[in-house]
Design an enzyme around this catalytic site. Structure first.
Site, PDB file in Angstrom:
ATOM      1  CD  GLU A 146      -1.833  -2.129   1.525  1.00 50.75           C
ATOM      2  OE1 GLU A 146      -0.517  -2.782   1.667  1.00 50.75           O
ATOM      3  OE2 GLU A 146      -2.855  -3.226   1.737  1.00 50.75           O
TER       4      GLU A 146
ATOM      5  CG  HIS B 277     -11.208  -6.321   8.453  1.00 49.88           C
ATOM      6  ND1 HIS B 277      -9.876  -5.927   8.384  1.00 49.88           N
ATOM      7  CD2 HIS B 277     -11.249  -7.396   7.891  1.00 49.88           C
ATOM      8  CE1 HIS B 277      -9.174  -6.791   7.607  1.00 49.88           C
ATOM      9  NE2 HIS B 277     -10.079  -7.505   7.170  1.00 49.88           N
TER      10      HIS B 277
END
Lengths: 349, 364
Positions: free
Chosen positions: B75, B144
């Site tokens: 990322e 999450h």
């Protein structure tokens, strides 16, 4: 729908195997006399001498407090920047580090705008909003430098991705230090650049120190080129960072890279003559010796390339350089400060 | 060659098309990619059979592998790749299936993307879109489910959108793609199946304009992201209890149109901010501060905030239910603001389930 045939083909379902980008369009014709011209000792000498003298002048002026930005001098390392940039064309880009004066100048960054930037003036390349660590000259395809080690490495690869997509045939020379090779984004970028065969020349200027910390305290092994080769990227080590050897290597690699051959990597061992930041030396600090400096000074690119010219030719070049630098400093001194309202401009495009 | 259709059929009601949030997202990207060849979309899993919970569905087929491609799990570097491509004139859309993963992108976003325009003296622009999804459904736990919009609101040079419905999801996405600056899109997984009237053509929901979603007299409720939906449900419950609530959706958190909120507060004098995030230094704190500054000297004003509990998010339903605001807690807080002298009131818990959690069917 888009109206061009090009867009139309892009709409089609692509049945090729996943992975690399498509081959680049054929490279465009040379757009200037720079580029593949043979190594010219006078031009190379001029380039390294010019960078050296600019930085010596920066060091000279620095204590007067006219320079309003910390400077990380590349004195001693000029040969790497010049060796890589000399065979590049205007369409090619370079990406530098916070020790980026040499990269900026070697690729044709505007000298006046650089000095003015160091002075914090409105005529500076970043209009007084960047400073020495953020030199930029998009007209010369010098991408902005960054003060956070390693951050420019993926940005350079992204610029290369765009060149590939746009079919310009341009390559990007991405300069980084030995310290940057320890940042996570370095192997991440190597992997992606190799996977997508991006036209990137990764150039590690390995001067042996991250600020003051030597490689021995930071690297489990010094096999940097081996590490890079595991990504399928050809990697070459230049133990003396000879300008002519680096130049020849890059010049030879360029045609293949322009045709979609993918990235290459150069590890150039070099030596930072001055302290990490500032105009002085740091041989009294105990972490490196003057004897080593003396060893590297025998390989000084300014000295070695200067020897290839006769005295008269050298003197003529030197005089031109001095005049240009004096003019740039005078330009910076005479330039206005940015208006206070400029604080608020260019936050957004 | 026949061109694949760029828009989804949705379903027609009263002669207008109704589309799901998730389809509005992919439709926005498709329209812009057809309009501008410089737009490309990438990110881990954007091209697989699940297509980021459906939000990139159809793009690979329409635009091919050169413009829709997956990435390594890198990322940090991939954000730099997007920035570099944007500096070279492309318009990348970088997609993250969880907002939590943006923490791996922070160096590039904070140190390069948000300030390149400024620190390079206006020589470059960085027209990139970072799409991220709050992963909350049930049981997603601490890493999450986070909503981290306030981190990005903090940065000069960044724009942040948090669309709460399908219409805005499409309009914000198109506005973000056309914007010459880095834009963070904060989407919400629970909003993906929600439907709204969505025009077929391209349109923008521009930065810096809040919307009054429901007019009211007694109390102003500002909702962020899916809390707009929960606030609207709370307003229905409040109406039954005799409280008229005005509900405002900022839509864009940066630049934030606080003027619309201030105007409402000027009338109601009572504001509840329901954020889909933590309160401390969060979007709700910014909105409250702006209200206090704008309305200073105009008489008393009461401000309250609800948001995530000051804890990480737990997966156990018993704990998770207490972690999030819901229509019941929003309504109770608004009621207390509107009727400070009345006994405390809380709606019937059977009617206060998170409106769109009820739609979600596990297992994940």
């Amino acid at each position: 729908m888009a109206d061009s045939g090009v867009a139309g083909t892009m709409m089609a379902v692509d049945s090729r195997p996943p992975g690399p980008m498509p081959p680049a369009k054929p490279p465009k014709a040379k757009s200037s006399n720079v580029g593949s011209a043979k190594a010219d000792p006078a031009r190379l000498y001029r380039a390294v001498r010019r960078i050296r003298r600019v930085e010596e002048e920066v060091a000279r002026i620095y204590p007067t407090d006219k320079i309003k930005s910390p400077v990380h001098l590349s004195i001693g390392q000029e040969g790497v920047a010049v060796g890589v940039c000399d065979p590049l064309e205007p369409r090619d880009a370079v990406s530098g580090t916070y020790r980026g004066h040499a990269t900026y100048l070697a690729k044709g960054g505007d000298l006046k705008a650089m000095i003015a930037e160091l002075f914090g003036k409105d005529t500076g390349c970043a209009r007084g909003k960047g400073g020495s660590m953020h030199l930029v000259d998009m007209k010369a395809n010098v991408l902005g430098c960054s003060a956070v080690v390693g951050t420019t490495v993926p940005v350079a690869a992204g610029f290369a991705l765009a060149q590939k997509r746009l079919g310009t045939g341009a390559v990007v020379a991405c300069f980084l230090g030995d310290g940057a090779s320890e940042e996570g984004c370095f192997p991440e970028t190597l992997n992606f650049a190799a996977l997508h065969k991006l036209p990137v020349i990764f150039v590690c200027e390995n001067n042996g120190f991250a600020i003051h910390e030597p490689l021995a305290k930071r690297w489990a092994t010094d096999k940097l080129c081996e590490r890079v080769r595991t990504y399928g990227i050809p990697a070459t080590r230049f133990a003396d960072s000879d300008t002519l050897k680096i130049r020849a290597h890059v010049a030879k690699a360029l045609p293949k890279m322009r045709a979609g051959g993918g990235p290459i990597f150069l590890e150039c061992l070099t030596w930072r003559w001055r302290e990490h930041v500032g105009p002085g030396e740091d041989y009294d600090a105990g972490f490196r010796s003057k004897a080593e400096l003396a060893k590297w000074q025998k390989k000084d690119p300014v000295l070695l390339l200067g020897r290839k010219l006769d005295k008269k030719a050298r003197a003529a070049i030197d005089a031109e350089i001095e005049a240009e630098i004096a003019e740039a400093i005078a330009f910076a001194e005479a330039s206005p400060w940015p208006a206070t309202r400029e604080l608020f401009t260019d936050v957004f495009a | 060659m026949s061109s694949p259709k760029l828009t989804w059929p949705g379903r027609i009601e009263d002669g207008r098309r109704i589309l799901r949030y998730v389809d509005a997202l992919s439709e926005a990207a498709a329209l812009e990619m057809a309009r501008d060849e410089k737009v490309f979309l990438f990110g881990l899993d954007v091209d697989d059979h699940k297509s980021i919970q459906g939000s990139t569905r159809g793009l690979l087929e329409k635009f091919g592998k050169d413009r829709v491609f997956t990435t390594p799990l890198s990322e940090d570097a991939m954000t730099g790749i997007a920035i570099g491509a944007a500096m070279a004139g492309m318009r990348p859309i970088h997609v993250h299936i969880r907002m939590d993963f943006l923490m791996l992108c922070m160096n590039q976003i904070v140190n390069i993307a948000s300030k390149a325009r400024y620190m390079y003296g206006g020589q470059v622009k960085v027209p990139m879109v970072v799409r991220s999804i709050i992963g909350k459904s049930w049981g997603q736990g601490a890493q999450h489910s986070q909503a981290l919009h306030s981190l990005f609101m903090h940065l000069p040079g960044m724009k942040v959108a948090a669309p709460s419905n399908a219409h805005d999801a499409k309009g914000c996405t198109i506005a973000a793609i056309r914007d010459d600056n880095p834009v963070l899109m904060m989407e919400h997984r629970l909003l993906y199946p929600t439907e709204a009237f969505v025009a077929e053509g391209a349109y923008v929901v521009p930065p810096g304009r809040s919307r009054v979603c429901r007019f009211g007299r007694d109390v102003t409720i500002v909702g962020v992201s899916n809390m707009v939906v929960e606030a609207l449900r709370a307003a229905e419950l409040l109406a039954e209890a005799g409280v008229s609530a005005e509900v405002i959706d900022p839509i864009w958190l940066a630049p934030l149109d606080s003027e619309t909120i201030v105007e409402s507060a000027r009338r109601t004098r009572k504001v509840l901010i329901a954020d889909n995030g933590w309160l401390n230094c969060g979007a709700s704190a910014e909105i409250a501060a702006r209200l206090a500054e704008a309305l200073a000297g105009e008489g008393p004003i009461q401000i309250r905030r609800v948001g995530f509990a000051p804890t990480p998010c737990p997966p156990s339903p018993e704990l998770e239910n207490a972690f999030y605001p819901n229509p019941g807690t929003i309504a109770a807080a608004a009621y207390a603001l509107a009727k400070p002298d009345a006994p405390a009131w809380t709606p019937d818990p059977a009617r206060t389930k998170l409106a769109y959690q009820m739609q979600f069917k596990g297992p994940f």
